[in-house]
Design a protein around this motif. Structure first.
Motif, PDB file in Angstrom:
ATOM      1  N   VAL A   1      -2.142   4.753  -2.725  1.00  0.00           N
ATOM      2  CA  VAL A   1      -1.553   4.018  -3.844  1.00  0.00           C
ATOM      3  C   VAL A   1      -1.078   4.976  -4.939  1.00  0.00           C
ATOM      4  CG1 VAL A   1      -2.146   2.430  -5.719  1.00  0.00           C
ATOM      5  CG2 VAL A   1      -2.651   1.823  -3.355  1.00  0.00           C
ATOM      6  N   VAL A   2      -1.850   6.024  -5.217  1.00  0.00           N
ATOM      7  CA  VAL A   2      -1.396   7.026  -6.192  1.00  0.00           C
ATOM      8  C   VAL A   2      -0.072   7.624  -5.723  1.00  0.00           C
ATOM      9  CG1 VAL A   2      -1.869   9.333  -7.125  1.00  0.00           C
ATOM     10  CG2 VAL A   2      -3.632   7.562  -7.199  1.00  0.00           C
ATOM     11  N   SER A   3       0.017   7.940  -4.449  1.00  0.00           N
ATOM     12  CA  SER A   3       1.244   8.491  -3.888  1.00  0.00           C
ATOM     13  C   SER A   3       2.431   7.548  -4.095  1.00  0.00           C
ATOM     14  CB  SER A   3       1.039   8.779  -2.400  1.00  0.00           C
ATOM     15  OG  SER A   3       2.190   9.317  -1.820  1.00  0.00           O
ATOM     16  N   GLU A   4       2.218   6.277  -3.828  1.00  0.00           N
ATOM     17  CA  GLU A   4       3.303   5.298  -3.979  1.00  0.00           C
ATOM     18  C   GLU A   4       3.698   5.117  -5.440  1.00  0.00           C
ATOM     19  OE1 GLU A   4       5.113   4.179  -1.595  1.00  0.00           O
ATOM     20  OE2 GLU A   4       3.832   5.023  -0.036  1.00  0.00           O
ATOM     21  N   LEU A   5       2.720   5.039  -6.346  1.00  0.00           N
ATOM     22  CA  LEU A   5       3.035   4.854  -7.758  1.00  0.00           C
ATOM     23  C   LEU A   5       3.734   6.074  -8.346  1.00  0.00           C
ATOM     24  CD1 LEU A   5      -0.143   2.995  -9.077  1.00  0.00           C
ATOM     25  CD2 LEU A   5       2.117   2.026  -8.587  1.00  0.00           C
ATOM     26  N   VAL A   6       3.302   7.266  -7.959  1.00  0.00           N
ATOM     27  CA  VAL A   6       3.950   8.485  -8.437  1.00  0.00           C
ATOM     28  C   VAL A   6       5.371   8.585  -7.884  1.00  0.00           C
ATOM     29  CG1 VAL A   6       3.888  11.018  -8.321  1.00  0.00           C
ATOM     30  CG2 VAL A   6       1.820   9.728  -8.907  1.00  0.00           C
ATOM     31  N   THR A   7       5.540   8.272  -6.609  1.00  0.00           N
ATOM     32  CA  THR A   7       6.884   8.280  -6.024  1.00  0.00           C
ATOM     33  C   THR A   7       7.788   7.299  -6.759  1.00  0.00           C
ATOM     34  OG1 THR A   7       6.041   8.916  -3.855  1.00  0.00           O
ATOM     35  CG2 THR A   7       8.212   7.855  -3.909  1.00  0.00           C
ATOM     36  N   ASN A   8       7.273   6.118  -7.061  1.00  0.00           N
ATOM     37  CA  ASN A   8       8.044   5.113  -7.787  1.00  0.00           C
ATOM     38  C   ASN A   8       8.449   5.636  -9.170  1.00  0.00           C
ATOM     39  OD1 ASN A   8       9.062   2.381  -7.527  1.00  0.00           O
ATOM     40  ND2 ASN A   8       7.675   1.860  -9.199  1.00  0.00           N
ATOM     41  N   ALA A   9       7.509   6.274  -9.874  1.00  0.00           N
ATOM     42  CA  ALA A   9       7.811   6.810 -11.204  1.00  0.00           C
ATOM     43  C   ALA A   9       8.853   7.922 -11.137  1.00  0.00           C
ATOM     44  CB  ALA A   9       6.533   7.322 -11.866  1.00  0.00           C
TER      45      ALA A   9
END
Length: 157
Positions: free
Chosen positions: A73-81
């Motif tokens: 989830v951290v990976s996905e949220l950082v990618t989104n940002a």
């Protein structure tokens, strides 16, 4: 007072570094049960935040599927940002009150949106993964957050 270190490579706890393959990144513990990071948007920051999150969770005794879910989830949220945000990105992971909370902020006032990606789309599934793996999530625009219920044995509640 938080301690942090400085390095010119990309280890998980490097502070204020900037190279072509690793953007300027600050990662610091903020107490025994949290860490935060700030960095300039760059694709290489995603792997660094995965590594930093995994190291933090290991240090506090969270492992297994729960740790893997938080790291994903951290990976996905950082990618989104990085892909949709503006300005510096900040990440905070905290364990408190029976939950692991993840917060990712940038300077884009538009909230993250859950969308239905088509079968041939090469992107657009990140927020669906956040929704599927976390217990709750939300976005106020500049901040997108999620929470995982947590027990002291290091597994999902």
């Amino acid at each position: 007072m938080s301690q942090s270190t400085t390095s010119h490579s990309c280890p998980e706890r490097a502070v204020e570094r900037s190279t072509p393959s690793c953007p300027r990144t600050t990662v610091a513990p903020i107490g025994a049960d949290a860490f935060q990071a700030a960095f300039t948007p760059a694709p290489s920051a995603v792997a660094n935040m995965r590594d930093s999150t995994a190291a933090f969770l290991s240090r506090v005794g969270v492992s297994g599927e729960l740790a893997s879910s938080v790291v994903l989830v951290v990976s996905e949220l950082v990618t989104n940002a990085i892909n949709h945000g503006r300005g510096e990105v900040e990440v905070e992971v905290r364990i408190a009150d029976g939950a692991i909370s993840v917060s990712v902020t940038d300077e884009n006032p538009a909230p993250a949106v859950l969308r239905q990606a088509g079968p041939d789309d090469t992107s657009g599934r990140g927020m669906a993964l956040v929704e599927a793996f976390s217990d709750k999530w939300g976005s106020s625009g500049e901040e997108t957050w999620c929470e995982f219920r947590y027990d002291t044995a290091g597994s999902a509640a």
